[in-house]
Motif scaffolding. Structure first.
Motif, mmCIF file in Angstrom:
data_model
loop_
_atom_site.group_PDB
_atom_site.id
_atom_site.type_symbol
_atom_site.label_atom_id
_atom_site.label_comp_id
_atom_site.label_asym_id
_atom_site.label_seq_id
_atom_site.Cartn_x
_atom_site.Cartn_y
_atom_site.Cartn_z
ATOM 1 N N ASP A 5 69.789 -33.955 62.825
ATOM 2 C CA ASP A 5 69.012 -32.743 62.532
ATOM 3 C C ASP A 5 69.769 -31.753 61.655
ATOM 4 O O ASP A 5 69.493 -30.538 61.707
ATOM 5 C CB ASP A 5 68.562 -32.051 63.833
ATOM 6 C CG ASP A 5 67.692 -32.954 64.685
ATOM 7 O OD1 ASP A 5 66.845 -33.669 64.115
ATOM 8 O OD2 ASP A 5 67.879 -32.976 65.918
ATOM 9 N N ARG A 6 70.702 -32.255 60.891
ATOM 10 C CA ARG A 6 71.400 -31.417 59.928
ATOM 11 C C ARG A 6 71.457 -32.152 58.587
ATOM 12 O O ARG A 6 71.551 -33.384 58.564
ATOM 13 C CB ARG A 6 72.828 -31.080 60.409
ATOM 14 C CG ARG A 6 72.874 -30.025 61.507
ATOM 15 C CD ARG A 6 72.442 -28.671 60.954
ATOM 16 N NE ARG A 6 72.442 -27.600 61.938
ATOM 17 C CZ ARG A 6 71.372 -27.203 62.622
ATOM 18 N NH1 ARG A 6 70.213 -27.829 62.441
ATOM 19 N NH2 ARG A 6 71.422 -26.209 63.468
ATOM 20 N N PRO A 7 71.426 -31.417 57.473
ATOM 21 C CA PRO A 7 71.352 -32.069 56.159
ATOM 22 C C PRO A 7 72.702 -32.498 55.603
ATOM 23 O O PRO A 7 72.919 -32.476 54.396
ATOM 24 C CB PRO A 7 70.717 -30.975 55.293
ATOM 25 C CG PRO A 7 71.228 -29.705 55.880
ATOM 26 C CD PRO A 7 71.301 -29.953 57.372
ATOM 27 N N PHE A 8 73.625 -32.858 56.471
ATOM 28 C CA PHE A 8 74.935 -33.302 56.008
ATOM 29 C C PHE A 8 75.512 -34.302 56.988
ATOM 30 O O PHE A 8 75.078 -34.401 58.144
ATOM 31 C CB PHE A 8 75.885 -32.117 55.810
ATOM 32 C CG PHE A 8 76.052 -31.228 57.029
ATOM 33 C CD1 PHE A 8 76.932 -31.553 58.056
ATOM 34 C CD2 PHE A 8 75.317 -30.052 57.142
ATOM 35 C CE1 PHE A 8 77.085 -30.734 59.168
ATOM 36 C CE2 PHE A 8 75.461 -29.222 58.249
ATOM 37 C CZ PHE A 8 76.340 -29.566 59.263
ATOM 38 N N THR A 9 76.507 -35.036 56.533
ATOM 39 C CA THR A 9 77.220 -36.004 57.364
ATOM 40 C C THR A 9 78.583 -35.438 57.740
ATOM 41 O O THR A 9 79.031 -34.425 57.189
ATOM 42 C CB THR A 9 77.424 -37.318 56.604
ATOM 43 O OG1 THR A 9 78.333 -37.064 55.507
ATOM 44 C CG2 THR A 9 76.111 -37.852 56.053
ATOM 45 N N PHE A 10 79.269 -36.118 58.650
ATOM 46 C CA PHE A 10 80.631 -35.696 58.981
ATOM 47 C C PHE A 10 81.546 -35.843 57.776
ATOM 48 O O PHE A 10 82.445 -35.020 57.561
ATOM 49 C CB PHE A 10 81.166 -36.497 60.168
ATOM 50 C CG PHE A 10 80.729 -35.957 61.498
ATOM 51 C CD1 PHE A 10 81.413 -34.914 62.101
ATOM 52 C CD2 PHE A 10 79.608 -36.470 62.135
ATOM 53 C CE1 PHE A 10 81.005 -34.401 63.318
ATOM 54 C CE2 PHE A 10 79.188 -35.968 63.358
ATOM 55 C CZ PHE A 10 79.879 -34.927 63.952
ATOM 56 N N GLY A 11 81.333 -36.872 56.976
ATOM 57 C CA GLY A 11 82.145 -37.045 55.777
ATOM 58 C C GLY A 11 81.965 -35.895 54.803
ATOM 59 O O GLY A 11 82.933 -35.401 54.213
ATOM 60 N N GLN A 12 80.735 -35.464 54.630
ATOM 61 C CA GLN A 12 80.474 -34.318 53.761
ATOM 62 C C GLN A 12 81.042 -33.032 54.346
ATOM 63 O O GLN A 12 81.538 -32.174 53.613
ATOM 64 C CB GLN A 12 78.968 -34.184 53.529
ATOM 65 C CG GLN A 12 78.391 -35.295 52.675
ATOM 66 C CD GLN A 12 76.870 -35.316 52.683
ATOM 67 O OE1 GLN A 12 76.226 -34.891 53.645
ATOM 68 N NE2 GLN A 12 76.280 -35.808 51.603
ATOM 69 N N LEU A 13 80.991 -32.909 55.670
ATOM 70 C CA LEU A 13 81.508 -31.709 56.322
ATOM 71 C C LEU A 13 83.016 -31.580 56.128
ATOM 72 O O LEU A 13 83.513 -30.514 55.724
ATOM 73 C CB LEU A 13 81.167 -31.725 57.820
ATOM 74 C CG LEU A 13 81.746 -30.593 58.671
ATOM 75 C CD1 LEU A 13 81.368 -29.228 58.122
ATOM 76 C CD2 LEU A 13 81.285 -30.740 60.132
ATOM 77 N N ILE A 14 83.758 -32.642 56.382
ATOM 78 C CA ILE A 14 85.211 -32.523 56.255
ATOM 79 C C ILE A 14 85.610 -32.338 54.785
ATOM 80 O O ILE A 14 86.559 -31.598 54.489
ATOM 81 C CB ILE A 14 85.941 -33.738 56.881
ATOM 82 C CG1 ILE A 14 87.443 -33.415 57.046
ATOM 83 C CG2 ILE A 14 85.729 -35.010 56.079
ATOM 84 C CD1 ILE A 14 88.199 -34.437 57.871
ATOM 85 N N SER A 15 84.871 -32.935 53.869
ATOM 86 C CA SER A 15 85.154 -32.726 52.448
ATOM 87 C C SER A 15 84.920 -31.270 52.061
ATOM 88 O O SER A 15 85.706 -30.677 51.308
ATOM 89 C CB SER A 15 84.271 -33.641 51.595
ATOM 90 O OG SER A 15 84.617 -34.995 51.788
#
Length: 570
Positions: A510-520
């Motif tokens: 339910d969020r428009p991002f992934t964990f990979g995108q978040l840490i980047s």
């Protein structure tokens, strides 16, 4: 029995002898224990007035012990005996050291790296999670909660029955948790800041659910606290605070080494307490987590204060753990334990039970805040990196083109920093050349802190190369710790940021991002804030993690062999 002992020598002893009598004259101890919010000046008064609940939290915290034990018993009866803690900063570092010291399992998930997060998504049938967030809006913790909730449901488990929440009253997380019918909501004391929350619900709930003896922890802390309200030169809290913030000139690099204290992980907890409390207004104390025999202790620089953590029930040392001219000694005690024999040279040796150490260090950092002329209870520069990360998440820009690629490493940095560099070794040399004579190097690794743990081994060689203190932090964990000092403290750091490609990624439900995108986004955001403040930042992206770590270690070793990294004035 609670106990704490301190031995100071050299410049540390001089600070104790000159500063503690002034603190006694000013009645700092007795005023702190009646929650006098004026102790840190007018600018800090408003914040301090709502952040001194840690002084007398024992009755409220003790009331939690039986409640936590009852929940643990109920979970165990249902076959749930694995606790995962989703939390950052003060919400994770204290439970980590409490459970390590107790020898019980707690999975501490203070990460957004998809590989590390994914490794925690196992054994769900026997797992419950504790979601800890003071504000209730911490993006890392919220993302982890969403992932586990979805994973529980996908596994046919009633997710709400496996989620325990710790948060401040009235937070968005409390409202959401009660609406969702989560297993249990523990409200923490809202008048205790996150880094001072070790002995509140934030420290006690996950630790107690994992099986730690939190009752004894509180007993030890309270017993030590009985001695800290005294306006007396023998007050160990005043003495330790004087060592931290009262040396003249200020020894603002606090280098820690553990000499068998029996408190694994304690240095990481105190690192956050010191850095986030003091690193602001262009000043502060930089904690450096090192080890016995570290380069910073082999020859102690004039701006370094060594702190040795020793076993509390025996003489700390028979010989000096740091090399400097011999000095006198000062010993203070709380609870009747001997401090052991004298260390030579400048430094301080402390020993004590975990509960005692936690409370005395919290107290001492409050003392240091007064001596440094800062508010120890705010963190004005933490939000900048969070805001920048949110910007990158929303915009999802294409990655900045690498200045060049060397093997498994993409190299990025300002042109003024990199100059004509064309290899990894040359880029490292350029960064180290930017290090001030009184500066420090910060290594920041946005990777899996378990699978890529070998990267920590670059710290000591870099300290030898530079002749200066070197810190090492795992991202985004350090953003809630030393990240405040990097932006708000003395502007004398240079920064080596390491990120890595991942073969896997995890969507955040339910969020428009992934964990990979978040840490980047977190890495890019912090680098941008540092660069905007004129801090030198070298960014290395490992296209292959294993190969990249090996290549980076080899490049640092090659510089050490050639002697091309040592600062001329270091």
């Amino acid at each position: 029995m609670g106990s704490f002992a301190l031995i100071a020598s050299g410049a540390a002893l001089a600070a104790v002898e000159s500063v503690v009598p002034v603190l006694v004259r000013d009645r700092f101890a007795s005023r702190l224990f009646v929650k006098d919010s004026t102790l840190w000046g007018e600018d800090a008064e408003r914040e301090a007035s709502v952040r001194l609940g840690w002084i007398d939290l024992f009755e409220g915290s003790r009331a939690l012990v039986s409640e936590i034990a009852g929940l643990r018993s109920d979970l165990n009866a249902e076959g749930v005996d694995r606790i995962v803690l989703c939390g950052m900063g003060g919400s994770s570092l204290a439970p980590e050291v409490i459970t390590k010291e107790a020898g019980v399992e707690l999975v501490v998930l203070d990460a957004t790296d998809p590989e590390q997060v994914g490794s925690a998504l196992v054994d769900l049938q026997r797992t419950a999670i504790v979601v800890s967030s003071k504000s209730g809006s911490t993006i890392e913790t919220d993302s982890q909660r969403r992932l586990f909730e979805q994973a529980f449901s996908d596994a046919g488990i009633d997710a709400a029955s496996r989620i325990v929440v710790v948060t401040d009253p009235g937070s968005p997380l409390e409202e959401a948790a009660r609406k969702a019918g989560y297993r249990k909501v523990f409200n923490a004391n809202p008048q205790v800041g996150g880094r001072y929350s070790a002995l509140t619900a934030f420290g006690l709930v996950p630790s107690g659910l994992a099986g730690a003896d939190i009752g004894t922890l509180l007993d030890d802390a309270e017993e030590s606290a009985e001695f800290l309200g005294d306006d007396d030169v023998d007050n160990v809290g005043l003495q330790l605070g004087a060592v931290l913030g009262g040396t003249a000139p200020l020894r603002d690099k606090i280098v820690f080494a553990d000499a068998g204290s029996g408190l694994p992980g304690f240095m990481d907890w105190v690192e956050q307490l010191i850095a986030e409390s003091t690193g602001k207004l262009g000043t502060g104390l930089l904690p450096v987590v090192a080890s016995i025999g570290a380069p910073e202790l082999a020859a102690v620089a004039e701006d370094v204060m060594p702190v040795i953590l020793a076993p509390f029930d025996e003489a700390p040392f028979n010989e000096a753990p740091f090399d400097e001219a011999p000095g006198g000694e000062s010993g203070g005690e709380s609870g009747g334990e001997s401090g052991g024999e004298l260390m030579t040279g400048t430094g301080v040796t402390v020993s004590g039970t975990l509960g005692s150490q936690m409370f005395v260090w919290e107290y001492a950092v409050a003392v240091a805040g007064r001596l440094l002329g800062i508010n120890p209870f705010d963190q004005p520069d933490v939000e900048a990196a969070k805001k920048a990360a949110r910007g990158f998440l929303e915009a999802q820009p294409e990655p900045t083109a690498a200045a060049f690629v060397d093997g498994a490493v993409e190299v990025r940095g300002e042109a003024g920093l990199l100059g004509s560099s064309g290899t990894l070794g040359e880029a490292l040399r350029a960064l180290l050349a930017a290090l001030p004579a009184n500066g420090y190097l910060s290594v920041q690794a946005y990777l899996d802190r378990f699978r890529q743990v070998a990267l920590e081994e670059v710290r000591s060689p870099l300290a030898v190369l530079t002749g200066r203190p070197v810190t090492f932090g795992w991202g985004p964990r350090f953003l809630h710790s030393t990240g405040q000092y990097h932006k708000g403290g003395s502007p004398i750091g240079v920064y080596l940021q390491v990120t890595g490609a991942s073969s896997t990624d995890l969507a955040v439900p339910d969020r428009p991002f992934t964990f990979g995108q978040l840490i980047s986004a977190q890495a890019a955001g912090d680098a941008q804030v540092l660069a905007d403040q004129g801090r030198p930042v070298l960014r290395l992206h490992l296209t292959d993690r294993a190969a990249g770590v090996a290549q980076l270690r080899a490049a640092i070793s090659a510089l050490a062999v050639s002697g091309q990294g040592h600062h001329e004035n270091g």
